[in-house]
Design a protein around this motif. Structure first.
Motif, PDB file in Angstrom:
ATOM      1  N   GLN A   1       5.544  15.764   0.972  1.00 27.89           N
ATOM      2  CA  GLN A   1       5.464  14.366   1.430  1.00 27.89           C
ATOM      3  C   GLN A   1       4.532  14.261   2.651  1.00 27.89           C
ATOM      4  OE1 GLN A   1       9.092  12.862   3.070  1.00 27.89           O
ATOM      5  NE2 GLN A   1       8.440  10.723   2.897  1.00 27.89           N
ATOM      6  N   MET A   2       4.660  15.207   3.594  1.00 29.33           N
ATOM      7  CA  MET A   2       3.789  15.165   4.782  1.00 29.33           C
ATOM      8  C   MET A   2       2.330  15.391   4.407  1.00 29.33           C
ATOM      9  SD  MET A   2       5.957  16.864   7.907  1.00 29.33           S
ATOM     10  CE  MET A   2       6.937  18.093   7.030  1.00 29.33           C
ATOM     11  N   ILE A   3       2.112  16.324   3.469  1.00 35.79           N
ATOM     12  CA  ILE A   3       0.722  16.563   3.030  1.00 35.79           C
ATOM     13  C   ILE A   3       0.189  15.324   2.314  1.00 35.79           C
ATOM     14  CG2 ILE A   3      -0.701  17.950   1.458  1.00 35.79           C
ATOM     15  CD1 ILE A   3       1.300  20.315   2.172  1.00 35.79           C
ATOM     16  N   ASP A   4       1.027  14.725   1.466  1.00 33.71           N
ATOM     17  CA  ASP A   4       0.577  13.556   0.683  1.00 33.71           C
ATOM     18  C   ASP A   4       0.272  12.347   1.576  1.00 33.71           C
ATOM     19  OD1 ASP A   4       0.752  14.919  -1.661  1.00 33.71           O
ATOM     20  OD2 ASP A   4       2.669  14.066  -2.286  1.00 33.71           O
ATOM     21  N   VAL A   5       1.128  12.082   2.543  1.00 27.99           N
ATOM     22  CA  VAL A   5       0.952  10.876   3.363  1.00 27.99           C
ATOM     23  C   VAL A   5      -0.016  11.154   4.524  1.00 27.99           C
ATOM     24  CG1 VAL A   5       2.109   9.159   4.814  1.00 27.99           C
ATOM     25  CG2 VAL A   5       3.227   9.997   2.733  1.00 27.99           C
ATOM     26  N   ASN A   6       0.271  12.187   5.314  1.00 26.41           N
ATOM     27  CA  ASN A   6      -0.484  12.397   6.554  1.00 26.41           C
ATOM     28  C   ASN A   6      -1.905  12.900   6.293  1.00 26.41           C
ATOM     29  OD1 ASN A   6       2.139  11.981   7.376  1.00 26.41           O
ATOM     30  ND2 ASN A   6       2.345  13.879   8.532  1.00 26.41           N
ATOM     31  N   LEU A   7      -2.039  13.791   5.321  1.00 30.54           N
ATOM     32  CA  LEU A   7      -3.354  14.395   5.084  1.00 30.54           C
ATOM     33  C   LEU A   7      -4.072  13.745   3.900  1.00 30.54           C
ATOM     34  CD1 LEU A   7      -5.581  16.394   5.557  1.00 30.54           C
ATOM     35  CD2 LEU A   7      -4.213  18.162   4.420  1.00 30.54           C
ATOM     36  N   ARG A   8      -3.433  13.810   2.719  1.00 34.33           N
ATOM     37  CA  ARG A   8      -4.096  13.248   1.539  1.00 34.33           C
ATOM     38  C   ARG A   8      -4.320  11.740   1.720  1.00 34.33           C
ATOM     39  NH1 ARG A   8      -1.239  16.136  -2.250  1.00 34.33           N
ATOM     40  NH2 ARG A   8      -2.851  17.670  -2.617  1.00 34.33           N
ATOM     41  N   GLY A   9      -3.337  11.054   2.312  1.00 30.69           N
ATOM     42  CA  GLY A   9      -3.476   9.613   2.527  1.00 30.69           C
ATOM     43  C   GLY A   9      -4.666   9.286   3.427  1.00 30.69           C
ATOM     44  N   THR A  10      -4.875  10.095   4.451  1.00 26.99           N
ATOM     45  CA  THR A  10      -6.024   9.894   5.338  1.00 26.99           C
ATOM     46  C   THR A  10      -7.335  10.105   4.578  1.00 26.99           C
ATOM     47  OG1 THR A  10      -4.724  10.547   7.262  1.00 26.99           O
ATOM     48  CG2 THR A  10      -7.113  10.731   7.479  1.00 26.99           C
ATOM     49  N   LEU A  11      -7.358  11.164   3.762  1.00 22.50           N
ATOM     50  CA  LEU A  11      -8.564  11.425   2.954  1.00 22.50           C
ATOM     51  C   LEU A  11      -8.812  10.304   1.949  1.00 22.50           C
ATOM     52  CD1 LEU A  11      -8.094  15.249   2.389  1.00 22.50           C
ATOM     53  CD2 LEU A  11     -10.081  14.174   3.465  1.00 22.50           C
TER      54      LEU A  11
ATOM     55  N   LEU B   1       0.837  -1.206   0.000  1.00 21.19           N
ATOM     56  CA  LEU B   1       0.000   0.000   0.000  1.00 21.19           C
ATOM     57  C   LEU B   1       0.868   1.251   0.000  1.00 21.19           C
ATOM     58  CD1 LEU B   1      -2.705   1.591   0.517  1.00 21.19           C
ATOM     59  CD2 LEU B   1      -2.271   1.263   2.962  1.00 21.19           C
ATOM     60  N   ASP B   2       0.543   2.179  -0.904  1.00 22.23           N
ATOM     61  CA  ASP B   2       1.112   3.526  -0.855  1.00 22.23           C
ATOM     62  C   ASP B   2      -0.062   4.487  -0.692  1.00 22.23           C
ATOM     63  OD1 ASP B   2       2.227   6.000  -1.192  1.00 22.23           O
ATOM     64  OD2 ASP B   2       3.162   5.583  -3.118  1.00 22.23           O
ATOM     65  N   VAL B   3      -0.210   5.067   0.494  1.00 22.33           N
ATOM     66  CA  VAL B   3      -1.385   5.903   0.758  1.00 22.33           C
ATOM     67  C   VAL B   3      -1.382   7.205  -0.033  1.00 22.33           C
ATOM     68  CG1 VAL B   3      -1.784   4.956   3.076  1.00 22.33           C
ATOM     69  CG2 VAL B   3      -0.417   7.054   2.811  1.00 22.33           C
ATOM     70  N   ALA B   4      -0.233   7.535  -0.641  1.00 20.02           N
ATOM     71  CA  ALA B   4      -0.182   8.744  -1.470  1.00 20.02           C
ATOM     72  C   ALA B   4      -0.781   8.510  -2.852  1.00 20.02           C
ATOM     73  CB  ALA B   4       1.260   9.227  -1.593  1.00 20.02           C
ATOM     74  N   SER B   5      -1.154   7.281  -3.143  1.00 14.82           N
ATOM     75  CA  SER B   5      -1.756   6.941  -4.433  1.00 14.82           C
ATOM     76  C   SER B   5      -3.201   6.493  -4.213  1.00 14.82           C
ATOM     77  CB  SER B   5      -0.954   5.809  -5.106  1.00 14.82           C
ATOM     78  OG  SER B   5      -1.784   5.087  -5.999  1.00 14.82           O
ATOM     79  N   LEU B   6      -4.141   7.224  -4.797  1.00 16.98           N
ATOM     80  CA  LEU B   6      -5.559   6.861  -4.632  1.00 16.98           C
ATOM     81  C   LEU B   6      -5.824   5.468  -5.193  1.00 16.98           C
ATOM     82  CD1 LEU B   6      -8.408   7.692  -3.715  1.00 16.98           C
ATOM     83  CD2 LEU B   6      -8.722   8.801  -5.941  1.00 16.98           C
ATOM     84  N   ASP B   7      -5.188   5.139  -6.321  1.00 11.57           N
ATOM     85  CA  ASP B   7      -5.378   3.800  -6.912  1.00 11.57           C
ATOM     86  C   ASP B   7      -4.924   2.718  -5.933  1.00 11.57           C
ATOM     87  OD1 ASP B   7      -6.388   4.887  -9.194  1.00 11.57           O
ATOM     88  OD2 ASP B   7      -4.543   4.649 -10.375  1.00 11.57           O
ATOM     89  N   SER B   8      -3.764   2.941  -5.305  1.00 11.00           N
ATOM     90  CA  SER B   8      -3.233   1.955  -4.369  1.00 11.00           C
ATOM     91  C   SER B   8      -4.173   1.786  -3.169  1.00 11.00           C
ATOM     92  CB  SER B   8      -1.832   2.390  -3.908  1.00 11.00           C
ATOM     93  OG  SER B   8      -1.326   1.505  -2.946  1.00 11.00           O
ATOM     94  N   VAL B   9      -4.742   2.890  -2.685  1.00 12.13           N
ATOM     95  CA  VAL B   9      -5.649   2.809  -1.529  1.00 12.13           C
ATOM     96  C   VAL B   9      -6.926   2.055  -1.926  1.00 12.13           C
ATOM     97  CG1 VAL B   9      -6.958   4.127   0.183  1.00 12.13           C
ATOM     98  CG2 VAL B   9      -4.682   4.901  -0.497  1.00 12.13           C
ATOM     99  N   HIS B  10      -7.425   2.342  -3.133  1.00  9.45           N
ATOM    100  CA  HIS B  10      -8.618   1.606  -3.591  1.00  9.45           C
ATOM    101  C   HIS B  10      -8.307   0.112  -3.719  1.00  9.45           C
ATOM    102  CE1 HIS B  10     -11.846   4.444  -4.081  1.00  9.45           C
ATOM    103  NE2 HIS B  10     -11.064   5.299  -4.713  1.00  9.45           N
ATOM    104  N   ALA B  11      -7.117  -0.220  -4.225  1.00 12.91           N
ATOM    105  CA  ALA B  11      -6.746  -1.636  -4.389  1.00 12.91           C
ATOM    106  C   ALA B  11      -6.636  -2.325  -3.025  1.00 12.91           C
ATOM    107  CB  ALA B  11      -5.430  -1.750  -5.161  1.00 12.91           C
ATOM    108  N   PHE B  12      -6.134  -1.606  -2.047  1.00 12.66           N
ATOM    109  CA  PHE B  12      -6.011  -2.127  -0.671  1.00 12.66           C
ATOM    110  C   PHE B  12      -7.397  -2.485  -0.116  1.00 12.66           C
ATOM    111  CE2 PHE B  12      -5.508  -0.652   3.939  1.00 12.66           C
ATOM    112  CZ  PHE B  12      -4.787  -1.755   4.369  1.00 12.66           C
ATOM    113  N   VAL B  13      -8.329  -1.561  -0.267  1.00 14.75           N
ATOM    114  CA  VAL B  13      -9.689  -1.804   0.234  1.00 14.75           C
ATOM    115  C   VAL B  13     -10.366  -2.908  -0.586  1.00 14.75           C
ATOM    116  CG1 VAL B  13     -11.960  -0.742   0.585  1.00 14.75           C
ATOM    117  CG2 VAL B  13      -9.881   0.517   1.200  1.00 14.75           C
TER     118      VAL B  13
END
Ligand code: NDP
Length: 241
Positions: A106-116, A59-71
């Protein structure tokens, strides 16, 4: 734990620190855990240790595709997601004047965008089922600002803000923010200005509580009945100012 009490729990950033301890603890309690991170060798070791109760997925939480694949992986395997723990995070500390813009991103992408992205991937299913629980990991730095932590704090304040909005907009979905203080993990192992990193590392070595303490706080919130939503937990070392 019987089949109705056993939940399908997704944990992001489960290859070390708090996420790993959370996956381990929830699996030991009888939940079925899908653990995500980029270091899949670490996830494989965790899965082996937990004897089938933990399933590791890249999982890479900075990638929306990766997060969708995880779920999607969790849905294919278990048919539902009961709990998402949005834990993945990075903390490269530095003064703003250093202009380490790449690390801000990187912090915005992982900590914030990744959470969203995590919320985006599970919310439609939870709303359709009329139940679910999203646990977002903020920080004591989501409650206060210190020098070298301005951007990190900004992402963690934002996590609390969006969690409160998410909570207000959903009557059936529980939303919990857990804000750790200094906790043993790999968070201070890389990135940021060398002085800021060594100061954070020294404070961690002096004060930190085990990652399992945060895992227990998360487990407490997860264990409540559907109509009880633990919204905010701050868990820090007793001696932390
Ligand atoms: P660690 O560095 O030990 O763990 C961070 C986890 O996040 C790792 O599993 C890492 O996995 C994962 N991660 C980082 N980037 C990504 C990415 N792009 N996609 C997926 N996973 C990613 O630190 P902690 O356990 O301390 O951190 C967990 C959370 O706790 C963070 O949100 C942190 O901000 C928060 N926190 C920690 C505190 C502390 O003192 N330790 C205090 C307050 C809050 P991998 O590199 O394999 O992808």
């Amino acid at each position: 734990m019987n089949a109705t009490e056993s939940k399908v729990v997704l944990v992001t950033g489960a290859s070390s620190g708090i996420g790993q301890a959370t996956a381990r603890h929830l699996a030991a309690m009888g939940h079925r855990v899908v653990a995500g991170a980029r270091r899949t060798d670490r996830l494989a070791a965790l899965a082996a240790e937990c004897d089938g109760a933990v399933n590791g997925v890249e999982l890479d939480v900075a990638s929306l595709d990766s997060v969708h694949a995880f779920v999607a992986h969790a849905m294919a395997r278990y048919g539902r997601v009961d709990v998402l723990v949005n834990n993945a995070g990075v903390m490269p500390l530095s003064p703003i004047a250093d202009l380490r813009v790449h690390e801000w991103d990187q912090m915005i992408d992982v900590n914030l965008r990744g959470t969203l992205y995590g919320i985006a991937a599970v919310l439609p299913g939870m709303r359709a089922r009329g139940s679910g629980h999203i646990v977002n990991i903020s920080s004591v730095s989501g409650h206060r600002v210190d020098p070298t932590a301005a951007v990190y704090s900004a992402t963690k304040f934002a996590v609390r803000a969006l969690s409160e909005g998410l909570r207000q907009e959903n009557d059936d979905i529980r939303v919990t923010v857990v804000s750790p203080g200094f906790t043993h993990s790999e968070l201070t192992h890389q990135g940021g200005a060398p002085d800021a990193r060594s100061a954070a590392r020294a404070a961690t070595e002096r004060l930190a509580i085990p990652a399992a303490a945060i895992a227990e706080a998360i487990a407490f919130a997860v264990a409540q009945p559907p109509n009880v939503d633990v919204n905010e937990l701050v868990v820090r070392p007793t001696a932390q100012r």
